[in-house]
Design an enzyme around this catalytic site. Structure first.
Site, PDB file in Angstrom:
ATOM      1  N   HIS A   1      -2.850  -1.656  -1.719  1.00 27.94           N
ATOM      2  CA  HIS A   1      -1.962  -2.406  -0.817  1.00 27.94           C
ATOM      3  C   HIS A   1      -2.382  -2.244   0.636  1.00 27.94           C
ATOM      4  O   HIS A   1      -2.583  -1.122   1.116  1.00 27.94           O
ATOM      5  CB  HIS A   1      -0.532  -1.884  -1.002  1.00 27.94           C
ATOM      6  CG  HIS A   1       0.494  -2.726  -0.330  1.00 27.94           C
ATOM      7  ND1 HIS A   1       0.915  -3.923  -0.855  1.00 27.94           N
ATOM      8  CD2 HIS A   1       1.180  -2.571   0.831  1.00 27.94           C
ATOM      9  CE1 HIS A   1       1.819  -4.462  -0.053  1.00 27.94           C
ATOM     10  NE2 HIS A   1       2.001  -3.658   0.975  1.00 27.94           N
TER      11      HIS A   1
ATOM     12  N   ALA B   1       2.777   3.779  -6.201  1.00 29.14           N
ATOM     13  CA  ALA B   1       2.025   4.455  -5.143  1.00 29.14           C
ATOM     14  C   ALA B   1       1.857   3.536  -3.941  1.00 29.14           C
ATOM     15  O   ALA B   1       1.430   2.386  -4.073  1.00 29.14           O
ATOM     16  CB  ALA B   1       0.655   4.886  -5.677  1.00 29.14           C
TER      17      ALA B   1
ATOM     18  N   VAL C   1      -0.323   3.464  -1.652  1.00 30.73           N
ATOM     19  CA  VAL C   1      -1.689   3.011  -1.379  1.00 30.73           C
ATOM     20  C   VAL C   1      -2.249   2.156  -2.511  1.00 30.73           C
ATOM     21  O   VAL C   1      -3.387   1.717  -2.445  1.00 30.73           O
ATOM     22  CB  VAL C   1      -2.659   4.192  -1.147  1.00 30.73           C
ATOM     23  CG1 VAL C   1      -2.221   5.013   0.062  1.00 30.73           C
ATOM     24  CG2 VAL C   1      -2.768   5.077  -2.381  1.00 30.73           C
ATOM     25  N   GLU C   2      -1.462   1.953  -3.557  1.00 36.85           N
ATOM     26  CA  GLU C   2      -1.966   1.139  -4.667  1.00 36.85           C
ATOM     27  C   GLU C   2      -1.162  -0.164  -4.761  1.00 36.85           C
ATOM     28  O   GLU C   2      -1.435  -1.109  -4.057  1.00 36.85           O
ATOM     29  CB  GLU C   2      -1.956   1.964  -5.964  1.00 36.85           C
ATOM     30  CG  GLU C   2      -2.852   3.216  -5.811  1.00 36.85           C
ATOM     31  CD  GLU C   2      -3.006   4.031  -7.087  1.00 36.85           C
ATOM     32  OE1 GLU C   2      -3.415   3.479  -8.106  1.00 36.85           O
ATOM     33  OE2 GLU C   2      -2.705   5.242  -7.051  1.00 36.85           O
ATOM     34  N   MET C   3      -0.098  -0.191  -5.599  1.00 33.46           N
ATOM     35  CA  MET C   3       0.624  -1.447  -5.767  1.00 33.46           C
ATOM     36  C   MET C   3       1.920  -1.502  -4.944  1.00 33.46           C
ATOM     37  O   MET C   3       2.503  -2.572  -4.785  1.00 33.46           O
ATOM     38  CB  MET C   3       0.871  -1.697  -7.250  1.00 33.46           C
ATOM     39  CG  MET C   3      -0.462  -1.896  -7.998  1.00 33.46           C
ATOM     40  SD  MET C   3      -0.347  -1.704  -9.792  1.00 33.46           S
ATOM     41  CE  MET C   3       0.294  -3.301 -10.276  1.00 33.46           C
TER      42      MET C   3
END
Lengths: 351, 351
Positions: free
Chosen positions: A95, A135, A137-139
């Site tokens: 993201h 997360a 930094v992910e989704m």
């Protein structure tokens, strides 16, 4: 494997051949005691019956970018089924183009691992599936928002109802994770050349590959990399003998220590599963090594305290390339169309 | 269509039925003169024979994120075949999480458009395919780097050689675009309910949908949205009668003016193709309108100078939803594995 092999021989009545075959296949027999083939059928999953309805739903969810708050990132973005089940990046991009902390492990055959993530902090795939979705930094999504999204799409509601019969409110974050786990249980790669070798067809591996297998067992690699996934079964310090430099083992990432808070688990990681390893560069949790031979050499130094010769490294690498199995054949799913109740993408909000 | 229908009737000898059928199917006959069905076979493409080898190669390239400099973004990222051939975002997110300038048009049936992009600046799909790969806010790559990447992967070299027999150096950026165009030519969605209607099965559209079709033609929508794609055939000002507000028609994007530099082409865009329109919200080049009924109402005001009633808007929208065809069934491709010659992802370099 070994006993099955003998039984077949006995059943044919050619008992005199037994000692000869046994000698010829010493390597095979030792390998069969150390490793297990990938089964050709989908394995069972704890507390989650793998049904056709769940698998099809899980496939749709796996490819649906609307599980992320941006509606851009799906499970398949970082666990690309066309690229060995990972993203072939040092660490994933998530993201807002943020860089993830560790290399994305492959989803292929992950069902056979003792636990999920590099530090084993998720006990199974249904627990794992919930991690990246939340997360930042992910989704960068939330369970509540995911449930609102899924409930807004009538086809999903129907498919959850069919996949989880008897559930009063089947469209939940937990059931989403179970469906994804069921799909991921189908992502196994049988019939590698090594599996054919284990099944008794020793000719599929050439002399160098068989020498690599011999070295892999004799040098001690198989002490950690055994079983069906040649790894993924236990936790070991990266640097049993000698820690690699900080460029490969970053000082700030203490591995399993963050899970167990036990001092002697600093820099401990789950031994990487080696199935399809030639498809999943770059290597190690840091993703810093792109070359498989180099990774093998580093393992020799750090884990075995041994400077493997170039020939040994080459042979072991040749063996590792026999672990590439049949990749999953997946029909790309057509996803339910959004409507006025579907939450809009949140592109600009960094959570 | 009309004459074929008559011939069949004559061939059966039931000539007396002709006037009656003609009256019943007045709507059908007018529609058949205005629109064309999606063919059930892959259409031919100018200067690019659509062969099986090219289509399979093109499919791999379409899904290969290594066409982007980050190795994260593929054609399918913004033209998602599971989501109507677009990304369902206002405008796309590209390299470095940059926001693209316009809404991603669908790749489905794009082969039938007169030209590609909202402003028609690419004359065909092979020209189009080269755009996003090089755009800094999209895939941020260069033709040279793409060629180095493709040449590093022996399976691609082999497939290009097979797909472009006789080419001395088949692995080129141009041939990449041709292969992608060949694959995209297969991404057609036949057998929509409207196509079945056009084929004579008038019962597949209910009274409201048929009323919507009648309004679509009588009010003048079909003046711009006709042919096989109900659009995609010509260029018209957004705001023939009355320009919508800047929230929908941003002042800074002058459309086709940037291509032709002709003053009277300010705010001129290619009429949007309407096939599968219910799958491709949000709408307009700005992607500012999520609701299809609202988009229809805006078109009434801006293009026809008519405040359509709620019932008219509903009927036209119901008709538009009959344009959803069979979505392409695509087996997810297994991509060639990278090696030491494959360029590494350039994640941090904003070009």
């Amino acid at each position: 494997m070994t006993s099955h092999f003998k039984t077949v021989l006995l059943a044919t009545g050619i008992v005199l051949m037994l000692p000869q075959v046994a000698i010829c296949n010493e390597l095979l027999e030792e390998a069969a005691d150390t490793f297990e083939p990938i089964p050709s059928v989908v394995p069972a999953v704890k507390d989650n019956a793998v049904t056709g309805e769940k698998v099809e739903l899980g496939k749709m969810l796996f490819f649906d970018p609307r599980l992320s708050s941006s509606a851009l990132i799906s499970c398949n973005t970082c666990h690309n089924l066309g690229m060995g089940g990972d993203d072939n990046l040092e660490t994933s991009i998530g993201h807002g183009w943020q860089k993830g902390p560790r290399n994305a492990p492959t989803v292929l055959n992950a069902v056979f691992n003792i636990a999920q993530f590099w530090d084993g902090r998720a006990e199974d795939l249904k627990a794992q599936a919930k991690g990246p979705i939340q997360a930042g930094v992910e989704m960068a999504n939330t369970p509540k928002q995911v449930e609102i999204t899924l409930n807004s799409l009538p086809e999903y509601v129907e498919r959850f109802t069919d996949a989880f019969p008897g559930d009063e409110a089947p469209v939940t974050f937990d059931n989403m994770a179970k469906a994804i786990e069921a799909f991921e249980a189908t992502l196994i790669t049988p019939h590698s050349r090594f599996d054919q070798f284990l099944a008794g067809n020793t000719k599929v591996m050439d002399a160098e590959e068989q020498e690599g297998l011999r070295l892999f067992m004799d040098k001690g690699c198989s002490a950690c990399h055994a079983g069906v996934n040649l790894g993924g079964e236990g936790y070991y310090p990266f640097g049993v003998v000698e820690q690699p430099g900080a460029e490969i083992l970053p000082v700030g990432d203490k591995g399993r220590f963050a899970v167990t808070e036990t001092a002697d688990e600093e820099y401990v990681f789950r031994a990487a599963p080696l199935r399809n390893i030639e498809l999943t560069a770059p290597y190690f949790h840091s993703g810093k090594v792109w070359n498989l031979e180099q990774a093998v050499a580093i393992m020799g130094t750090s884990q075995l305290g041994e400077d493997l010769s170039d020939g040994e490294v080459k042979a072991i690498t040749a063996f590792l390339k026999t672990l590439t199995g049949e990749q999953p054949r997946v029909v790309y799913p057509i996803l339910p169309v959004e409507n006025e109740n579907t939450p809009r993408p949140e592109l600009m909000i960094a959570k």
